[in-house]
Design an enzyme around this catalytic site. Structure first.
Site, PDB file in Angstrom:
ATOM      1  N   HIS B  77      65.569  38.410  62.873  1.00 18.82           N
ATOM      2  CA  HIS B  77      64.760  39.455  63.518  1.00 18.82           C
ATOM      3  C   HIS B  77      65.447  40.808  63.354  1.00 18.82           C
ATOM      4  CE1 HIS B  77      62.691  41.784  66.642  1.00 18.82           C
ATOM      5  NE2 HIS B  77      63.866  41.994  67.216  1.00 18.82           N
ATOM      6  N   ASP B 106      57.213  66.913  43.224  1.00 14.25           N
ATOM      7  CA  ASP B 106      57.467  65.483  43.461  1.00 14.25           C
ATOM      8  C   ASP B 106      58.922  65.355  43.893  1.00 14.25           C
ATOM      9  OD1 ASP B 106      57.683  62.522  43.070  1.00 14.25           O
ATOM     10  OD2 ASP B 106      55.708  62.810  42.166  1.00 14.25           O
ATOM     11  N   TRP B 142      73.266  39.466  63.366  1.00 17.37           N
ATOM     12  CA  TRP B 142      73.088  40.396  62.234  1.00 17.37           C
ATOM     13  C   TRP B 142      74.396  41.091  61.889  1.00 17.37           C
ATOM     14  CZ3 TRP B 142      73.357  45.778  61.444  1.00 17.37           C
ATOM     15  CH2 TRP B 142      73.711  46.535  62.563  1.00 17.37           C
ATOM     16  N   SER B 169      69.259  49.884  47.035  1.00 17.54           N
ATOM     17  CA  SER B 169      67.997  50.583  47.263  1.00 17.54           C
ATOM     18  C   SER B 169      68.203  51.796  48.167  1.00 17.54           C
ATOM     19  CB  SER B 169      66.990  49.600  47.866  1.00 17.54           C
ATOM     20  OG  SER B 169      66.031  50.268  48.624  1.00 17.54           O
ATOM     21  N   SER B 170      68.935  51.605  49.263  1.00 13.01           N
ATOM     22  CA  SER B 170      69.137  52.715  50.207  1.00 13.01           C
ATOM     23  C   SER B 170      69.917  53.851  49.575  1.00 13.01           C
ATOM     24  CB  SER B 170      69.929  52.253  51.425  1.00 13.01           C
ATOM     25  OG  SER B 170      69.191  51.366  52.177  1.00 13.01           O
ATOM     26  N   HIS B 253      77.905  52.022  63.097  1.00 16.14           N
ATOM     27  CA  HIS B 253      77.524  53.091  63.999  1.00 16.14           C
ATOM     28  C   HIS B 253      76.767  54.218  63.309  1.00 16.14           C
ATOM     29  CE1 HIS B 253      77.042  55.073  67.719  1.00 16.14           C
ATOM     30  NE2 HIS B 253      77.165  56.165  66.987  1.00 16.14           N
ATOM     31  N   GLU B 255      74.921  53.835  60.897  1.00 15.82           N
ATOM     32  CA  GLU B 255      73.616  53.207  60.662  1.00 15.82           C
ATOM     33  C   GLU B 255      72.666  53.449  61.838  1.00 15.82           C
ATOM     34  OE1 GLU B 255      72.151  51.676  58.239  1.00 15.82           O
ATOM     35  OE2 GLU B 255      70.484  50.712  59.293  1.00 15.82           O
ATOM     36  N   TYR B 257      72.573  56.044  63.657  1.00 20.16           N
ATOM     37  CA  TYR B 257      72.050  57.399  63.526  1.00 20.16           C
ATOM     38  C   TYR B 257      71.133  57.539  62.333  1.00 20.16           C
ATOM     39  CZ  TYR B 257      74.739  58.373  67.482  1.00 20.16           C
ATOM     40  OH  TYR B 257      75.190  58.324  68.760  1.00 20.16           O
ATOM     41  N   SER B 268      60.565  66.723  66.408  1.00 14.27           N
ATOM     42  CA  SER B 268      60.704  68.181  66.361  1.00 14.27           C
ATOM     43  C   SER B 268      59.571  68.841  65.577  1.00 14.27           C
ATOM     44  CB  SER B 268      62.038  68.572  65.722  1.00 14.27           C
ATOM     45  OG  SER B 268      63.101  67.973  66.420  1.00 14.27           O
ATOM     46  N   HIS B 302      83.502  51.561  69.707  1.00 12.49           N
ATOM     47  CA  HIS B 302      82.893  51.308  71.017  1.00 12.49           C
ATOM     48  C   HIS B 302      82.067  50.027  70.995  1.00 12.49           C
ATOM     49  CE1 HIS B 302      79.490  54.213  69.620  1.00 12.49           C
ATOM     50  NE2 HIS B 302      79.213  52.991  69.251  1.00 12.49           N
ATOM     51  N   HIS B 303      81.857  49.470  69.807  1.00 13.41           N
ATOM     52  CA  HIS B 303      81.194  48.161  69.720  1.00 13.41           C
ATOM     53  C   HIS B 303      82.190  47.027  69.914  1.00 13.41           C
ATOM     54  CE1 HIS B 303      77.389  49.820  68.152  1.00 13.41           C
ATOM     55  NE2 HIS B 303      78.180  50.772  67.679  1.00 13.41           N
ATOM     56  N   THR B 328      73.284  65.521  71.663  1.00 10.45           N
ATOM     57  CA  THR B 328      72.028  64.841  71.933  1.00 10.45           C
ATOM     58  C   THR B 328      71.318  65.515  73.101  1.00 10.45           C
ATOM     59  OG1 THR B 328      73.156  62.821  71.250  1.00 10.45           O
ATOM     60  CG2 THR B 328      70.978  62.580  72.227  1.00 10.45           C
ATOM     61  N   LYS B 331      69.489  68.547  72.051  1.00  8.44           N
ATOM     62  CA  LYS B 331      68.192  68.243  71.447  1.00  8.44           C
ATOM     63  C   LYS B 331      67.132  68.010  72.523  1.00  8.44           C
ATOM     64  CE  LYS B 331      69.192  66.673  66.923  1.00  8.44           C
ATOM     65  NZ  LYS B 331      68.082  67.450  66.398  1.00  8.44           N
ATOM     66  N   ARG B 450      73.537  37.605  75.692  1.00 12.27           N
ATOM     67  CA  ARG B 450      72.531  37.692  74.630  1.00 12.27           C
ATOM     68  C   ARG B 450      72.717  36.544  73.651  1.00 12.27           C
ATOM     69  NH1 ARG B 450      74.896  42.565  70.766  1.00 12.27           N
ATOM     70  NH2 ARG B 450      73.004  42.135  69.580  1.00 12.27           N
TER      71      ARG B 450
END
Ligand SMILES: [Cu+2]
Lengths: 286, 525
Positions: B77, B106, B142, B169-170, B253, B255, B257, B268, B302-303, B328, B331, B450
């Site tokens: 998932h 283009d 994951w 690809s990315s 991390h 990722e 963002y 915005s 922090h993870h 943040t 924003k 979890r």
């Protein structure tokens, strides 16, 4: 067939990307099947590599033909430059992951296993004293010796640094439109590249058979072979690209002010060179 | 020159006909459409897995799936939603919008653009095929931590190579975005005149180029540890499983963002249109985005607060993480200030954008709570974390993507979507998503871990409520698919401006826009 929009060349449909995807997928599926013990894994993988090579011939061939028929204006040239630059940056980050692993092992995990700053080692690996190089408290792969920095690695450093100079001479010759020296210096660069690869292969053989330094030699062997191996792969790719540039130079493809492909490959070559310096210092020397 | 077949079929200014249009296309709009439809498909595949997870958790005890398969579901998932749904949706939006927003014909590298997309269906075929392999689909989460993930069966190399393909690809997609923005802007479109969606994507693309190769390196080390005898993550050889976590989260991390900065950009764009005021604090938005991107590289551990880091590490990563709240916050205040005394209307895109601002902020606050290292020892690996990142990713990223889809769909298709159904979709989604995720905060605080298929009976009520919310949210998204496809097929004609007085070059083009966006560069004053 294809249009220029405000001068910017926008190609129409191409089947090469899809061929590339099929090739890449065949390659990795073959490799995965091989790792899972399938008999047809390796042949599938080589079929995938063949498809990828066909794609590269076709795709680059198309781009070269378009370039030779002057379909690219300066803005397109700039796109290629930016693209190549950021591609090389992504490669730098790929190597950064392995250098990160090397530094983490040397600065943190090995000293911790030896009892510095943490106490858990006493439960599992009491008596292990941290040192570098190491194959860990489990002595993975058995006792081994390392490759000294001042033998072949130092010679290889000289070879790569010299090749960085020869490719610059080639560039100067190209800018002065002297095709003879251009091809000559490129030939020297390619020769030095392959000499490097040859010496590296010899060194690997020596390490495996005489020093018992293998991929299985704990974290030293892991970082040593993964870093030098991926670097060697990049040198091989770079040398092949330089050889193609040499052939294109013989054909007269480049002019003093239009030779993006030459410069892109030269950048790549310098990148490979810089990575080697990092390897020489942190893997072989210190 | 490239292909005979593709060229016979097209006239000079329109798309090729038939399947070859989609297989061989180099057109940014076609590729954007492919990305968006692929993302929608993955959204439903990942969503189906979520439904199975919530069905299993409806009641305590084991109901429908065995625990191993449950673990596969949570793992897949996440992988499908992150790499298959959210990221491709943003790349699809980038493809459609960036050339139109900066006045380009283009994307800068159109063939590579095609390849970036056409790797994805292959990568996800590999990934999803692992469900049918010996040993089942990957089930180690994951985050693919060793040594657990090394116990994966035949699926293991397919997992690794699928990640490699997604990474290729990315990276190609990101390089294309950077080059397009730096090199393809119309004369007069200076950097500080670029729409914020373009800015946020530029910064996102840098993050992608910097961290996707690191993930590739990390999974390569997993592969060699399993099959080639290396000891990167084995203590017996001098390595360390924790080292994987460091490398992984150095990717992981940023990722996060990568999945939220483009959402900031979308919001915005939308809020000024419906507040009928220019965006408040444009340049501070740009600097805030850049600061967030920079900080994202120095907060990864922090993870891993509970993994056994030195105290100095805990403190550094705690303070650095809390620092992110500053840009943040800038924003969020700018969005609110944009609305201040605006003459607001609440069409569906605005509703989703407002929902984003409110609920993303909730996710931000729970993030701050998790950033506090001593408290994280309680929350770590509980449903509180699950609630946190689903607020950020579902009511954050996914809501912004939907806001963007409603906002630009009339531009893309030339047809207005059904406003009444859109509003239904918003309210159904917003109510159900809060029923789904809000109770999970309490479950986590009460200690429910979890990634476990069964739970103690004191968690029963909130899990049942959460599951009911989950089913309702899942069903509501069918309405979204219906609205999108019926808008593609027809509906009231949209004007070129679509909305009252939207900012941006894309609104100067017809609806739908011509096949090649700006054949001559527009004047930007
Ligand atoms: Cu994080």
């Amino acid at each position: 067939m294809s249009e220029a929009h405000g001068g910017y060349y926008v190609p129409h449909g191409s089947h090469w990307p899809l061929v590339g995807s099929v090739g890449l997928t065949t390659l990795v599926v073959g490799f995965a099947m091989h790792l899972n013990g399938s008999d047809i894994g390796l042949s599938t993988m080589f079929a995938g590599i063949a498809i990828v090579l066909i794609m590269m011939f076709g795709w680059f061939g198309t781009v070269i033909r378009e370039s030779e028929s002057h379909m690219y204006n300066e803005q397109v040239d700039k796109s290629f430059r930016w693209g190549m630059g950021w591609f090389i940056f992504s490669e730098v980050m790929f190597f950064a992951a392995f250098f990160g692993a090397l530094f983490y092992a040397r600065i943190l995990s090995v000293p911790w296993l030896g009892g510095e700053d943490a106490s858990t080692h006493a439960l599992l690996w009491e008596g292990y004293s941290a040192a570098w190089p190491t194959n860990g408290p489990g002595a993975m792969g058995g006792a081994f010796e390392t490759v000294g920095a001042w033998g072949i690695p130092a010679i290889n450093t000289l070879i790569l640094l010299t090749s960085g100079v020869t490719v610059t001479f080639a560039h100067w010759a190209l800018k002065k439109n002297n095709r003879g020296p251009l091809v000559g210096w490129l030939f020297a660069t390619v020769a030095l590249g392959f000499l490097f690869i040859g010496l590296q292969a010899y060194e690997y053989g020596h390490a495996y058979s005489d020093l018992n330094l293998t991929l299985e030699s704990g974290v030293y062997g892991s970082t040593f072979y993964m870093l030098t191996g991926f670097h060697g792969m990049h040198v091989t790719i770079g040398a092949i690209m330089l050889a193609i540039i040499m052939l294109r130079s013989i054909k007269g493809h480049f002019t003093p002010d239009r030779h993006f492909a030459f410069e892109a490959v030269a950048w790549y070559w310098h990148f490979v060179d810089v990575v080697w310096l990092g390897l020489f210092i942190f893997v072989y020397w210190l | 020159m490239t292909t005979a077949t593709a060229h016979e079929a097209h006239d000079d200014h329109g798309p090729a006909r038939g399947l070859s249009r989609w297989l061989f296309t180099t057109n940014h709009k076609d590729i954007g459409t492919l990305y968006l439809l692929f993302s929608l498909l993955m959204f439903f595949i990942g969503g189906a897995m979520a439904m199975a997870i919530r069905a299993e958790l409806f009641e305590p005890g084991l109901q429908f799936v065995n625990p191993m398969f449950f673990n596969s579901l949570t793992t897949m998932h996440a992988l499908v939603m992150i790499f298959g749904a959210v990221m491709p949706a943003f790349v699809g939006l980038a493809n459609w919008l960036i050339p139109m927003m900066i006045g380009a014909p283009d994307m800068a590298l159109p063939r590579m653009n095609n390849w970036s997309f056409w790797i994805l269906p292959f990568a996800f075929t590999l990934l999803l095929s692992t469900f049918f392999m010996e040993g089942g689909a990957p089930a180690g989460g994951w985050t693919i931590y060793p040594p657990l993930v090394l116990q994966t069966g035949d699926a293991f190399p397919f997992l690794i190579f699928a990640i490699h393909l997604m990474g290729i690809s990315s990276i190609m997609g990101a390089i294309n975005v950077v080059v397009t923005i730096l090199n393809m802007r119309a004369p007069g479109m200076t950097m500080m005149k670029m729409p914020l969606f373009v800015w946020t994507w530029l910064i996102t693309a840098y993050l992608l180029i910097a961290v996707m190769p690191v993930l590739a390196g990390a999974v390569t080390m997993l592969l060699t540890d399993k099959y080639f005898g290396t000891s990167f993550f084995t203590a017996a050889g001098g390595g360390d499983p924790v080292m994987f976590q460091h490398i992984f989260w150095f990717f992981g991390h940023p990722e996060v963002y990568i999945m939220i900065l483009p959402a900031f950009g979308i919001v915005s764009q939308i809020i000024p249109t419906f507040a009928r005021k220019p965006l408040f604090g444009y340049s501070s938005m740009v600097y805030a985005t850049a600061s967030i991107a920079f900080l994202s590289f120095i907060v990864w551990a922090h993870h891993m607060f509970t993994v056994g880091m030195p105290l100095a590490g805990e403190l550094f990563f705690m303070y650095a993480t809390m620092l992110i709240a500053v840009p943040t916050g800038v924003k969020v205040f700018n969005w609110v200030s944009t609305m201040w005394r605006g003459s607001m209307t609440f069409e569906t895109p605005m509703l989703f954008a407002l929902g984003f601002v409110v609920m993303f902020t909730i996710g931000g606050f729970s993030g701050l709570m998790l950033a506090i290292a001593p408290v994280d020892f309680q929350y770590h690996d509980t449903y509180f974390v699950v609630a946190h990142f689903h607020y950020v990713l579902v009511t954050g990223a996914v809501f912004a993507i939907m806001a963007g889809a409603y906002y630009w769909l009339p531009k893309w298709t030339g047809n207005m979507y059904n406003e009444r159904l859109g509003k239904w979709h918003f309210w159904l989604s917003t109510i159900s998503v809060n029923v789904l995720f809000f109770p999970q905060h309490f479950l986590g605080l009460a200690g429910m871990p979890r990634r476990i298929p069964d739970y103690s009976i004191q968690f029963a009520e909130f899990n049942m409520i959460s599951s009911i919310g989950g089913f309702a949210f899942g069903l509501s998204q069918l309405l979204f698919a219906y609205i999108v496809f019926s808008t593609i097929r027809g509906g009231a004609k949209a004007t070129d401006k679509v909305w009252d007085n939207p900012e941006g070059l894309e609104w100067t083009l017809s609806s739908p826009p011509p096949y090649h966006s700006f054949t001559t560069a527009p004047e930007v004053k």
